[in-house]
Design a protein around this motif. Structure first.
Motif, PDB file in Angstrom:
ATOM      1  N   ARG A  86     -50.389  19.269   6.316  1.00 33.64           N
ATOM      2  CA  ARG A  86     -49.739  19.244   5.056  1.00 33.64           C
ATOM      3  C   ARG A  86     -47.979  18.788   5.733  1.00 33.64           C
ATOM      4  NH1 ARG A  86     -46.681  22.339   2.223  1.00 33.64           N
ATOM      5  NH2 ARG A  86     -46.655  20.680   0.329  1.00 33.64           N
ATOM      6  N   ILE A  87     -47.093  18.168   5.303  1.00 27.31           N
ATOM      7  CA  ILE A  87     -46.071  18.068   5.711  1.00 27.31           C
ATOM      8  C   ILE A  87     -44.937  18.610   4.860  1.00 27.31           C
ATOM      9  CG2 ILE A  87     -43.657  16.952   7.077  1.00 27.31           C
ATOM     10  CD1 ILE A  87     -46.725  15.598   8.364  1.00 27.31           C
ATOM     11  N   PRO A  88     -44.468  19.619   4.263  1.00 33.66           N
ATOM     12  CA  PRO A  88     -42.999  19.269   3.215  1.00 33.66           C
ATOM     13  C   PRO A  88     -42.102  17.905   3.025  1.00 33.66           C
ATOM     14  CG  PRO A  88     -43.949  21.599   4.125  1.00 33.66           C
ATOM     15  CD  PRO A  88     -44.761  20.297   5.359  1.00 33.66           C
ATOM     16  N   ASP A  89     -41.533  18.187   2.035  1.00 31.61           N
ATOM     17  CA  ASP A  89     -40.763  16.746   1.786  1.00 31.61           C
ATOM     18  C   ASP A  89     -39.854  17.369   2.456  1.00 31.61           C
ATOM     19  OD1 ASP A  89     -43.416  15.912   0.187  1.00 31.61           O
ATOM     20  OD2 ASP A  89     -42.001  16.067  -1.032  1.00 31.61           O
ATOM     21  N   THR A  90     -39.301  18.689   2.343  1.00 36.68           N
ATOM     22  CA  THR A  90     -37.844  19.516   2.697  1.00 36.68           C
ATOM     23  C   THR A  90     -37.398  18.376   4.152  1.00 36.68           C
ATOM     24  OG1 THR A  90     -39.003  20.856   3.278  1.00 36.68           O
ATOM     25  CG2 THR A  90     -37.278  20.858   0.852  1.00 36.68           C
ATOM     26  N   TYR A  91     -39.250  18.784   5.080  1.00 37.29           N
ATOM     27  CA  TYR A  91     -38.720  18.232   6.423  1.00 37.29           C
ATOM     28  C   TYR A  91     -39.554  16.937   6.343  1.00 37.29           C
ATOM     29  CZ  TYR A  91     -41.073  23.036   8.120  1.00 37.29           C
ATOM     30  OH  TYR A  91     -41.186  24.060   8.027  1.00 37.29           O
ATOM     31  N   CYS A  92     -39.107  16.325   5.949  1.00 36.60           N
ATOM     32  CA  CYS A  92     -38.870  14.542   6.034  1.00 36.60           C
ATOM     33  C   CYS A  92     -37.841  14.442   5.414  1.00 36.60           C
ATOM     34  CB  CYS A  92     -39.843  13.497   5.220  1.00 36.60           C
ATOM     35  SG  CYS A  92     -41.645  14.230   5.538  1.00 36.60           S
ATOM     36  N   VAL A  93     -37.146  15.412   4.992  1.00 32.00           N
ATOM     37  CA  VAL A  93     -35.735  14.884   4.362  1.00 32.00           C
ATOM     38  C   VAL A  93     -34.973  14.780   5.389  1.00 32.00           C
ATOM     39  CG1 VAL A  93     -33.454  15.398   3.230  1.00 32.00           C
ATOM     40  CG2 VAL A  93     -36.164  14.492   1.417  1.00 32.00           C
ATOM     41  N   ALA A  94     -34.945  16.236   5.967  1.00 34.44           N
ATOM     42  CA  ALA A  94     -34.000  16.589   7.867  1.00 34.44           C
ATOM     43  C   ALA A  94     -34.581  15.873   8.176  1.00 34.44           C
ATOM     44  CB  ALA A  94     -34.794  17.970   7.931  1.00 34.44           C
ATOM     45  N   ILE A  95     -35.457  15.063   8.036  1.00 43.20           N
ATOM     46  CA  ILE A  95     -35.598  14.537   9.529  1.00 43.20           C
ATOM     47  C   ILE A  95     -34.900  12.724   9.833  1.00 43.20           C
ATOM     48  CG2 ILE A  95     -37.583  12.510  10.482  1.00 43.20           C
ATOM     49  CD1 ILE A  95     -37.476  14.948  11.769  1.00 43.20           C
ATOM     50  N   LEU A  96     -35.154  12.438   8.277  1.00 41.73           N
ATOM     51  CA  LEU A  96     -34.160  11.538   7.830  1.00 41.73           C
ATOM     52  C   LEU A  96     -32.422  11.663   8.751  1.00 41.73           C
ATOM     53  CD1 LEU A  96     -34.271   8.213   6.677  1.00 41.73           C
ATOM     54  CD2 LEU A  96     -33.293   9.698   4.599  1.00 41.73           C
ATOM     55  N   ILE A  97     -32.335  12.868   7.707  1.00 39.33           N
ATOM     56  CA  ILE A  97     -30.700  12.821   7.745  1.00 39.33           C
ATOM     57  C   ILE A  97     -30.945  13.637   9.541  1.00 39.33           C
ATOM     58  CG2 ILE A  97     -29.257  15.010   7.397  1.00 39.33           C
ATOM     59  CD1 ILE A  97     -30.026  15.487   5.178  1.00 39.33           C
ATOM     60  N   PHE A  98     -31.589  14.089  10.162  1.00 41.23           N
ATOM     61  CA  PHE A  98     -31.244  14.027  11.918  1.00 41.23           C
ATOM     62  C   PHE A  98     -31.060  12.898  12.650  1.00 41.23           C
ATOM     63  CE2 PHE A  98     -31.377  18.923  10.678  1.00 41.23           C
ATOM     64  CZ  PHE A  98     -30.666  19.432  10.268  1.00 41.23           C
ATOM     65  N   GLY A  99     -32.371  11.986  11.752  1.00 43.07           N
ATOM     66  CA  GLY A  99     -33.154  11.201  12.950  1.00 43.07           C
ATOM     67  C   GLY A  99     -31.023  10.147  12.546  1.00 43.07           C
ATOM     68  N   MET A 100     -30.670   9.909  11.690  1.00 45.21           N
ATOM     69  CA  MET A 100     -29.789   8.873  11.559  1.00 45.21           C
ATOM     70  C   MET A 100     -28.605   9.542  12.273  1.00 45.21           C
ATOM     71  SD  MET A 100     -29.676   7.710   7.579  1.00 45.21           S
ATOM     72  CE  MET A 100     -29.669   6.266   7.198  1.00 45.21           C
ATOM     73  N   VAL A 101     -28.503  10.581  12.391  1.00 48.74           N
ATOM     74  CA  VAL A 101     -27.331  11.516  12.876  1.00 48.74           C
ATOM     75  C   VAL A 101     -27.306  10.983  14.477  1.00 48.74           C
ATOM     76  CG1 VAL A 101     -25.862  13.158  13.492  1.00 48.74           C
ATOM     77  CG2 VAL A 101     -26.562  13.274  11.148  1.00 48.74           C
ATOM     78  N   ALA A 102     -28.258  11.795  14.827  1.00 50.16           N
ATOM     79  CA  ALA A 102     -28.564  11.690  16.493  1.00 50.16           C
ATOM     80  C   ALA A 102     -28.405  10.447  16.866  1.00 50.16           C
ATOM     81  CB  ALA A 102     -30.131  11.921  16.407  1.00 50.16           C
ATOM     82  N   ALA A 103     -29.018   9.410  15.622  1.00 51.21           N
ATOM     83  CA  ALA A 103     -28.996   7.561  16.368  1.00 51.21           C
ATOM     84  C   ALA A 103     -27.824   6.864  15.577  1.00 51.21           C
ATOM     85  CB  ALA A 103     -30.189   7.177  15.464  1.00 51.21           C
ATOM     86  N   GLY A 104     -27.073   7.759  15.681  1.00 52.61           N
ATOM     87  CA  GLY A 104     -25.332   7.140  15.004  1.00 52.61           C
ATOM     88  C   GLY A 104     -24.705   5.924  15.919  1.00 52.61           C
TER      89      GLY A 104
END
Length: 172
Positions: free
Chosen positions: A46-64
């Motif tokens: 299973r993949i917790p929702d908090t991990y998915c939200v963090a991936i969204l945030i850090f992905g947007m920062v990293a690909a900024g």
């Protein structure tokens, strides 16, 4: 007047340095989080929702600094996850909800080219693992395994490979 330009230049240089630092820190956190998600999904399926939200945030920062438009990000969020939802509806159990949310979050953060190339790499690596289980472990067709670690592997490789890898994989 000259003093003001020196201050403005040093201020702008500092701003560029800080935003570059934030982008690099986001990249490191993004990759570290992908490793944590892969481990957690491998162990618990299973993949917790908090991990998915963090991936969204850090992905947007990293690909900024990639210059992705809103359309590229939205299409990235839908490119893989929409197909996964359709397949999960047609064949229940084909994909878990965490896999779908992870691909949507990563696609929104990184854009469609990175997400599609990551999914291609994930399917290839999962296929190799499935063949190993089938032929070497004599597991048979009934064994299920988590897709998350392979999505994370594909995302890491695609993120680090950048646009060149995406162009090569997508033949664009």
């Amino acid at each position: 007047m000259g003093c003001m330009w020196v201050l403005a230049d040093s201020y702008l240089g500092l701003e560029i340095y800080i935003s570059g630092f934030i982008q690099e820190a986001g990249s490191v956190l993004f990759l570290a989080l992908l490793i944590a998600i892969a481990y957690y999904d491998f162990r618990h399926h299973r993949i917790p929702d908090t991990y998915c939200v963090a991936i969204l945030i850090f992905g947007m920062v990293a690909a900024g600094g990639w210059g992705l438009s809103v359309n590229e990000r939205v299409f990235g969020g839908l490119a893989v996850s929409a197909g996964m939802v359709l397949l999960a509806v047609c064949r229940p159990g084909a994909f878990g909800g965490g896999d779908i949310k992870l691909s949507a979050a990563a696609g929104l953060g990184l854009g469609w080219r990175c997400m599609l190339s990551a999914f291609i790499l994930a399917v290839l690596s999962a296929g190799i693992y499935a063949a190993y289980l089938l032929f070497c472990q004599r597991e048979g067709m009934s064994r299920r395994f988590a897709l998350g670690p392979f999505l994370c592997l594909g995302l890491c490789i695609s993120f680090l490979g950048g646009d060149g890898l995406a162009s090569w994989l997508l033949l664009a």
